[in-house]
Design a protein around this motif. Structure first.
Motif, PDB file in Angstrom:
ATOM      1  N   LYS A  15      41.703  33.995  37.991  1.00  0.00           N
ATOM      2  CA  LYS A  15      40.462  34.162  38.850  1.00  0.00           C
ATOM      3  C   LYS A  15      40.882  34.103  40.374  1.00  0.00           C
ATOM      4  O   LYS A  15      41.094  32.980  40.549  1.00  0.00           O
ATOM      5  CB  LYS A  15      39.414  33.061  38.230  1.00  0.00           C
ATOM      6  N   VAL A  16      40.476  35.057  41.003  1.00  0.00           N
ATOM      7  CA  VAL A  16      41.078  35.167  42.484  1.00  0.00           C
ATOM      8  C   VAL A  16      39.789  35.652  43.275  1.00  0.00           C
ATOM      9  O   VAL A  16      39.565  36.698  42.916  1.00  0.00           O
ATOM     10  CB  VAL A  16      42.326  35.795  42.712  1.00  0.00           C
ATOM     11  N   ASN A  17      39.346  34.843  44.063  1.00  0.00           N
ATOM     12  CA  ASN A  17      38.271  35.213  44.940  1.00  0.00           C
ATOM     13  C   ASN A  17      37.109  35.807  44.126  1.00  0.00           C
ATOM     14  O   ASN A  17      36.260  36.634  44.510  1.00  0.00           O
ATOM     15  CB  ASN A  17      38.497  36.224  45.898  1.00  0.00           C
ATOM     16  N   GLY A  18      36.667  34.844  42.980  1.00  0.00           N
ATOM     17  CA  GLY A  18      35.806  35.238  42.005  1.00  0.00           C
ATOM     18  C   GLY A  18      35.829  36.425  41.145  1.00  0.00           C
ATOM     19  O   GLY A  18      35.159  36.692  40.369  1.00  0.00           O
ATOM     20  N   ARG A  19      37.071  37.094  41.188  1.00  0.00           N
ATOM     21  CA  ARG A  19      37.302  38.037  40.318  1.00  0.00           C
ATOM     22  C   ARG A  19      38.309  37.779  39.239  1.00  0.00           C
ATOM     23  O   ARG A  19      39.461  37.128  39.607  1.00  0.00           O
ATOM     24  CB  ARG A  19      37.589  39.416  41.264  1.00  0.00           C
ATOM     25  N   GLU A  20      38.198  38.568  37.986  1.00  0.00           N
ATOM     26  CA  GLU A  20      39.356  38.161  37.033  1.00  0.00           C
ATOM     27  C   GLU A  20      40.416  39.115  36.935  1.00  0.00           C
ATOM     28  O   GLU A  20      39.972  40.416  37.284  1.00  0.00           O
ATOM     29  CB  GLU A  20      38.577  38.078  35.487  1.00  0.00           C
ATOM     30  N   ILE A  80      40.951  30.223  42.305  1.00  0.00           N
ATOM     31  CA  ILE A  80      42.082  30.585  43.298  1.00  0.00           C
ATOM     32  C   ILE A  80      41.196  31.464  44.455  1.00  0.00           C
ATOM     33  O   ILE A  80      40.518  32.229  44.368  1.00  0.00           O
ATOM     34  CB  ILE A  80      43.131  31.339  42.917  1.00  0.00           C
ATOM     35  N   VAL A  81      41.429  30.894  45.792  1.00  0.00           N
ATOM     36  CA  VAL A  81      40.666  31.685  46.902  1.00  0.00           C
ATOM     37  C   VAL A  81      41.779  31.886  47.752  1.00  0.00           C
ATOM     38  O   VAL A  81      42.663  30.909  48.172  1.00  0.00           O
ATOM     39  CB  VAL A  81      39.648  30.869  47.460  1.00  0.00           C
ATOM     40  N   THR A  82      41.923  33.042  48.361  1.00  0.00           N
ATOM     41  CA  THR A  82      42.767  33.447  49.332  1.00  0.00           C
ATOM     42  C   THR A  82      41.888  33.582  50.668  1.00  0.00           C
ATOM     43  O   THR A  82      40.873  33.719  50.733  1.00  0.00           O
ATOM     44  CB  THR A  82      43.521  34.851  49.062  1.00  0.00           C
ATOM     45  N   ILE A  83      42.589  34.127  51.767  1.00  0.00           N
ATOM     46  CA  ILE A  83      42.085  34.264  52.837  1.00  0.00           C
ATOM     47  C   ILE A  83      41.109  35.549  52.861  1.00  0.00           C
ATOM     48  O   ILE A  83      39.859  35.381  53.572  1.00  0.00           O
ATOM     49  CB  ILE A  83      43.204  34.761  54.180  1.00  0.00           C
ATOM     50  N   GLU A  84      41.281  36.551  51.972  1.00  0.00           N
ATOM     51  CA  GLU A  84      40.421  37.420  51.856  1.00  0.00           C
ATOM     52  C   GLU A  84      39.123  36.954  51.153  1.00  0.00           C
ATOM     53  O   GLU A  84      37.941  37.492  51.278  1.00  0.00           O
ATOM     54  CB  GLU A  84      40.865  38.417  51.032  1.00  0.00           C
ATOM     55  N   GLY A  85      39.129  35.978  50.460  1.00  0.00           N
ATOM     56  CA  GLY A  85      37.999  35.234  49.818  1.00  0.00           C
ATOM     57  C   GLY A  85      37.197  34.348  50.407  1.00  0.00           C
ATOM     58  O   GLY A  85      35.920  34.272  50.124  1.00  0.00           O
ATOM     59  N   LEU A  86      37.489  34.173  51.640  1.00  0.00           N
ATOM     60  CA  LEU A  86      36.554  33.294  52.654  1.00  0.00           C
ATOM     61  C   LEU A  86      35.454  34.313  52.906  1.00  0.00           C
ATOM     62  O   LEU A  86      34.037  33.800  53.077  1.00  0.00           O
ATOM     63  CB  LEU A  86      37.407  33.073  53.809  1.00  0.00           C
ATOM     64  N   SER A  87      35.577  35.535  53.493  1.00  0.00           N
ATOM     65  CA  SER A  87      34.737  36.426  53.751  1.00  0.00           C
ATOM     66  C   SER A  87      35.291  37.861  53.908  1.00  0.00           C
ATOM     67  O   SER A  87      36.472  37.844  54.426  1.00  0.00           O
ATOM     68  CB  SER A  87      34.017  36.059  54.987  1.00  0.00           C
ATOM     69  N   SER A  88      34.808  39.044  53.488  1.00  0.00           N
ATOM     70  CA  SER A  88      35.428  40.194  53.646  1.00  0.00           C
ATOM     71  C   SER A  88      35.205  40.860  54.959  1.00  0.00           C
ATOM     72  O   SER A  88      35.735  41.797  55.276  1.00  0.00           O
ATOM     73  CB  SER A  88      34.649  41.197  52.821  1.00  0.00           C
TER      74      SER A  88
END
Length: 166
Positions: A15-20, A80-88
């Motif tokens: 689960k990365v940035n809220g997506r499976e 899991i949160v990546t830099i893209e997951g902070l904000s689009s």
């Protein structure tokens, strides 16, 4: 390579940035390569491959984690949160502060720096210089923008205090 020497793959679910995401991989595949090559998010950078530089830092259940040495098998079921997951769109207070304080030069380490700062601000809304230095000590910046990084973390903390989101 003989069949008994080939590495076994298994179904991996992340689960990365809220997506499976689901794919086949070796259980010891570094999370970094799963994020970049299997999922296609390239904001997380490869730096040293031995967890010494911090360029590959992501958040795993809110904790700053070096993805280059974290096997995918160890993060199944975790957020899991990546830099893209902070904000689009670059609207996260840390991303805004990085621009305002003109932090990047080459920019290579910045996603890891920002993710380590995000983990810090999640647990400490008003960090001291020492808190910032300790939280980001393992994130190396070859350009030496550490003073600007520290200012940006303070700026982001102020934005968060005034109602920005973390």
């Amino acid at each position: 390579m003989a069949d008994d020497q080939q590495k076994k793959t298994t179904a991996v679910q992340l689960k990365v940035n809220g997506r499976e995401y689901s794919f086949e991989a070796e259980p010891d595949m570094p999370l970094l390569w799963a994020i970049r090559e299997r999922i296609g998010l390239t904001g997380t950078k490869y730096g040293c491959g031995i967890a010494q530089c911090g360029s590959c830092t992501v958040l795993v259940n809110g904790k700053a984690t070096r993805s280059c040495v974290t096997p995918v098998s160890s993060v199944a079921g975790k957020e899991i949160v990546t830099i893209e997951g902070l904000s689009s769109d670059g609207s996260h207070p840390l991303q805004k502060a990085w621009v305002k304080e003109e932090v990047p030069q080459c920019g290579y380490c910045q996603s890891g720096q920002i993710m380590a700062a995000a983990a810090l601000l999640a647990g400490n809304k008003n960090p001291s210089d020492r808190d910032i230095d300790e939280a980001l000590t393992g994130n190396l910046c070859r350009c030496g923008t550490y003073q600007r990084i520290r200012r940006a973390v303070h700026t982001a903390a102020g934005m968060l205090e005034k109602g920005g989101r973390a």
